[in-house]
Design an enzyme around this catalytic site. Structure first.
Site, PDB file in Angstrom:
ATOM      1  N   HIS A   7      -4.433 -33.021  17.766  1.00 55.89           N
ATOM      2  CA  HIS A   7      -3.290 -33.805  18.225  1.00 55.89           C
ATOM      3  C   HIS A   7      -2.173 -32.909  18.740  1.00 55.89           C
ATOM      4  CE1 HIS A   7      -5.054 -37.550  16.791  1.00 55.89           C
ATOM      5  NE2 HIS A   7      -5.569 -36.767  15.850  1.00 55.89           N
ATOM      6  N   GLU A  60      10.406  -4.558   4.794  1.00 58.78           N
ATOM      7  CA  GLU A  60      10.535  -5.954   4.375  1.00 58.78           C
ATOM      8  C   GLU A  60      10.293  -6.090   2.875  1.00 58.78           C
ATOM      9  OE1 GLU A  60       8.749  -4.836   6.874  1.00 58.78           O
ATOM     10  OE2 GLU A  60       8.990  -6.108   8.658  1.00 58.78           O
ATOM     11  N   GLU A  74      -4.782  -6.750  14.797  1.00 60.41           N
ATOM     12  CA  GLU A  74      -4.300  -5.435  14.366  1.00 60.41           C
ATOM     13  C   GLU A  74      -5.457  -4.427  14.394  1.00 60.41           C
ATOM     14  OE1 GLU A  74      -2.515  -4.225  10.313  1.00 60.41           O
ATOM     15  OE2 GLU A  74      -0.756  -4.782  11.472  1.00 60.41           O
ATOM     16  N   LYS A 121       9.342  -0.313  14.502  1.00 56.92           N
ATOM     17  CA  LYS A 121       9.946   0.000  13.195  1.00 56.92           C
ATOM     18  C   LYS A 121      10.955   1.132  13.355  1.00 56.92           C
ATOM     19  CE  LYS A 121       5.836  -0.978  10.348  1.00 56.92           C
ATOM     20  NZ  LYS A 121       4.855  -0.396   9.441  1.00 56.92           N
ATOM     21  N   LYS A 179       0.838  -1.197   0.000  1.00 52.20           N
ATOM     22  CA  LYS A 179       0.000   0.000   0.000  1.00 52.20           C
ATOM     23  C   LYS A 179       0.876   1.252   0.000  1.00 52.20           C
ATOM     24  CE  LYS A 179      -3.587   2.274   2.728  1.00 52.20           C
ATOM     25  NZ  LYS A 179      -4.584   2.173   3.771  1.00 52.20           N
ATOM     26  N   GLY A 187      -4.986  -2.043   4.919  1.00 53.27           N
ATOM     27  CA  GLY A 187      -4.191  -3.167   4.409  1.00 53.27           C
ATOM     28  C   GLY A 187      -4.867  -4.510   4.656  1.00 53.27           C
ATOM     29  N   ARG A 188      -5.365  -4.704   5.878  1.00 52.56           N
ATOM     30  CA  ARG A 188      -5.938  -6.024   6.218  1.00 52.56           C
ATOM     31  C   ARG A 188      -7.328  -6.234   5.634  1.00 52.56           C
ATOM     32  NH1 ARG A 188      -4.798  -2.672  10.257  1.00 52.56           N
ATOM     33  NH2 ARG A 188      -6.461  -1.830  11.570  1.00 52.56           N
TER      34      ARG A 188
HETATM   35  O1  F6P Z   1       3.071  -3.067   9.839  1.00 46.97           O
HETATM   36  C1  F6P Z   1       1.730  -3.138   9.702  1.00 46.97           C
HETATM   37  C2  F6P Z   1       1.259  -2.796   8.318  1.00 46.97           C
HETATM   38  O2  F6P Z   1       1.170  -1.423   8.176  1.00 46.97           O
HETATM   39  C3  F6P Z   1      -0.070  -3.485   8.017  1.00 46.97           C
HETATM   40  O3  F6P Z   1      -1.138  -2.794   8.510  1.00 46.97           O
HETATM   41  C4  F6P Z   1      -0.019  -3.594   6.549  1.00 46.97           C
HETATM   42  O4  F6P Z   1      -0.955  -4.498   6.066  1.00 46.97           O
HETATM   43  C5  F6P Z   1       1.415  -4.019   6.354  1.00 46.97           C
HETATM   44  O5  F6P Z   1       2.131  -3.278   7.308  1.00 46.97           O
HETATM   45  C6  F6P Z   1       1.976  -3.814   4.992  1.00 46.97           C
HETATM   46  O6  F6P Z   1       1.928  -2.475   4.594  1.00 46.97           O
HETATM   47  P1  F6P Z   1       2.137  -2.069   3.084  1.00 46.97           P
HETATM   48  O7  F6P Z   1       1.059  -2.690   2.283  1.00 46.97           O
HETATM   49  O8  F6P Z   1       2.085  -0.576   3.068  1.00 46.97           O
HETATM   50  O9  F6P Z   1       3.481  -2.578   2.644  1.00 46.97           O
END
Ligand code: F6P
Length: 556
Positions: free
Chosen positions: A389, A217, A358, A510, A211, A272-273
């Site tokens: 199990h 990452e 979240e 972060k 987004k 995002g979620r």
């Molecule tokens: O770290 C949390 C977050 O902001 C989530 O809410 C989001 O889905 C994810 O990181 C990834 O964010 P982006 O789509 O901006 O890379």
């Protein structure tokens, strides 16, 4: 404050009267006169291809009525309308939360800040359709002119968990036409490195899905992926046919080197979620085809219609939300378990963790005051029967009670003879055992009398669960299932009077990671400012010492 509401306090009093009543009484005593059957028909509901049996909960009609009154008093209908109206219900980020528009018909009246969002949504959908069809039919090729066999979705959190879960759930629909899907999320290079060994650069397409297009990452993995292409014979100018982007941030996409013509847009009013319905679902369309993706949207829409129009007492998301409130806030149960009896749905618990924790893992109300009740439980689970199990021992006999949601397709997506009846039998038996338990008398009647064993073999029972059934695991019903849990999460946020659509709690870690990374890489002297606590300082020192002995220090 929800705790000031009349219904909340009535529920507190009511809880005192009901908390020790064993559920099995309602089933056993009512067996002869039909009351038990009536309980099941009263405490079950159907919507959008899903059947919910919530009779195995510690509720009477009075409980149920009070829970519905609480929903009413807390303003659920009003907040629901505000969401559908595109109001800025995400107050701390001053935004709408209008994911429902993503699955609406083109002529739906959804607007954000006075402007219809529908043309933009459907424009992107048409582009997703055309792109996915070109890739799947072999018209879109890699730099050598060969067709695409593998797609890597690079993203994390909402840009990973939703599409990854859906692709897994619908894997039985992935035909030979569609490419193989891979998902890379973790900045631990092991994940990308292990994916790359299976890939041929000439036939690999990457979706950089973010987004913000700034997530550490995702950007690290995307850069490494680009290096991999370049190191494997792809020239800079040929990268265009191997990278597309999904984002709200055109400028950052351009800066990364992806032509905005190959970018699939979405908007800041989609959290995002809640985003798998947007271009974040591009991987889904590639894996199972655009028709299946559209069917997923239709299923989400069917649940939206139900959520918006059904009276609270017949409203599946509202009922599930209020049962969750009952256990979290009145019985003080700190966790809840998602147990899909379907390998196809094995990633659903992980998806739900982000969705619920979240969204509702907050301690401050919309008005800035501290909440006075508990909010999100810890959500956990794995696919049944594996969970049986592993941790079901604790769910049956542990000192804490864990409400469970059992989810099962009645027709298996794929099956071998005899397997599915065993699977379903176990699902239903777990819910029955949790509700009934097993008493000392029953053990004695079965000839088990050894006093050294009997206490260990007693099951207290009275452990609540919901059972959610669907006929087939189609894209449509999966869409409805996901939307059900989205709305359930939203309703609980309304009850707790919190903002379910922000996530400030992910920020601090972060920020603190940035200088630590510099210290680990040796770019900066360890803790020059004396900013770290002694424990963190010692951890950094230990890692630096080991890293300095490596022949090559990882650079990213
Ligand atoms: O770290 C949390 C977050 O902001 C989530 O809410 C989001 O889905 C994810 O990181 C990834 O964010 P982006 O789509 O901006 O890379």
């Amino acid at each position: 404050m929800p705790t000031d509401l009349h219904a909340w306090n009535a529920l507190l009093q009511h809880h005192d009267t009901i908390r020790d009543t064993p559920m099995r009484e309602w089933f056993d005593k009512g067996n002869d006169n039909g009351d038990a059957d009536r309980r099941v028909s009263t405490f079950s509901v159907e919507a959008a291809g899903l059947y919910l049996d919530f009779s195995k909960n510690r509720i009477t009609q009075e409980t149920f009525d009070l829970l519905m009154r609480l929903a009413e008093e807390a303003g659920v209908p009003c907040r629901r309308e505000a969401m559908f109206a595109g109001e800025h219900i995400n107050a701390t980020e001053d935004r709408a939360a209008l994911h429902v528009a993503l699955r609406a018909l083109p002529d739906a009246p959804f607007r954000v800040d006075g402007t219809s969002v529908m043309p933009g949504i459907h424009d992107v959908l048409r582009r997703m359709q055309s792109f996915s069809e070109r890739v799947r039919s072999g018209q879109w090729t890699g730099y050598t002119g060969e067709t695409i066999t593998d797609v890597v979705n690079i993203g994390i959190g909402g840009s990973d968990l939703g599409p990854r879960m859906v692709c897994r759930a619908l894997a039985h629909l992935a035909d030979r036409v569609g490419p193989r899907m891979h998902f890379v999320s973790n900045v631990d290079g092991t994940e990308l490195a292990e994916t790359l060994v299976r890939l041929n650069p000439a036939r690999t397409l990457v979706i950089v899905c973010s987004k913000t297009f700034t997530t550490l990452e995702t950007m690290a993995n995307a850069c490494s992926m680009r290096e991999w292409f370049l190191a494997n014979g792809v020239a800079e100018h040929q990268l265009a046919c191997h990278f597309v982007a999904v984002s709200t941030n055109t400028e950052a996409v351009r800066k990364f080197g992806i032509d905005p013509a190959n970018m699939f847009e979405f908007w800041d009013w989609i959290g995002g979620r809640f985003s798998l319905w947007s271009s974040v679902g591009l991987s889904i369309a590639l894996a199972v085809g655009f028709d299946a993706f559209e069917d997923l949207l239709r299923g989400g829409r069917a649940m939206d219609d139900h959520f918006r129009t059904a009276p609270l007492a017949q409203n599946m998301p509202v009922i599930m939300a209020m049962l969750g409130i009952w256990y979290r806030n009145f019985f003080n149960m700190p966790t809840s378990c998602m147990a899909p009896y379907s390998t196809s749905l094995e990633l659903f618990p992980a998806f739900l963790q982000q969705l619920e924790m979240e969204s509702n893992g907050k301690s401050v109300q919309l008005d800035g005051r501290r909440v006075r009740s508990h909010t999100s439980p810890v959500v956990w689970g794995t696919a049944g029967t594996n969970g049986q199990h592993a941790y079901f021992q604790m769910i049956h006999q542990g000192s804490q009670i864990v409400p469970v949601d059992f989810v099962a397709p009645l027709v298996p997506p794929r099956s071998l003879p005899g397997h599915h009846a065993k699977l379903l039998a176990n699902c239903f038996a777990q819910a029955e055992a949790l509700m009934r338990g097993r008493s000392t008398e029953e053990l004695h009647a079965a000839g088990i009398t050894d006093p050294a064993r009997v206490p260990h073999m007693v099951f207290e029972g009275n452990r609540p669960s919901n059972t959610l059934l669907m006929e087939d695991l189609t894209p449509h019903v999966l869409g409805a299932l996901i939307a059900l849990y989205e709305h359930r999460t939203f309703v609980q946020g309304v009850i707790w009077n919190i903002n379910s659509f922000d996530q400030w709690g992910v920020e601090l870690g972060k920020i603190l990671a940035r200088p630590i990374e510099g210290e680990l890489k040796g770019d900066s002297v360890a803790d020059t400012a004396g900013a770290h606590d002694a424990s963190t300082r010692a951890l950094i020192a230990r890692a630096r010492e080991v890293l300095s002995r490596q022949t090559s220090v990882p650079s990213n």
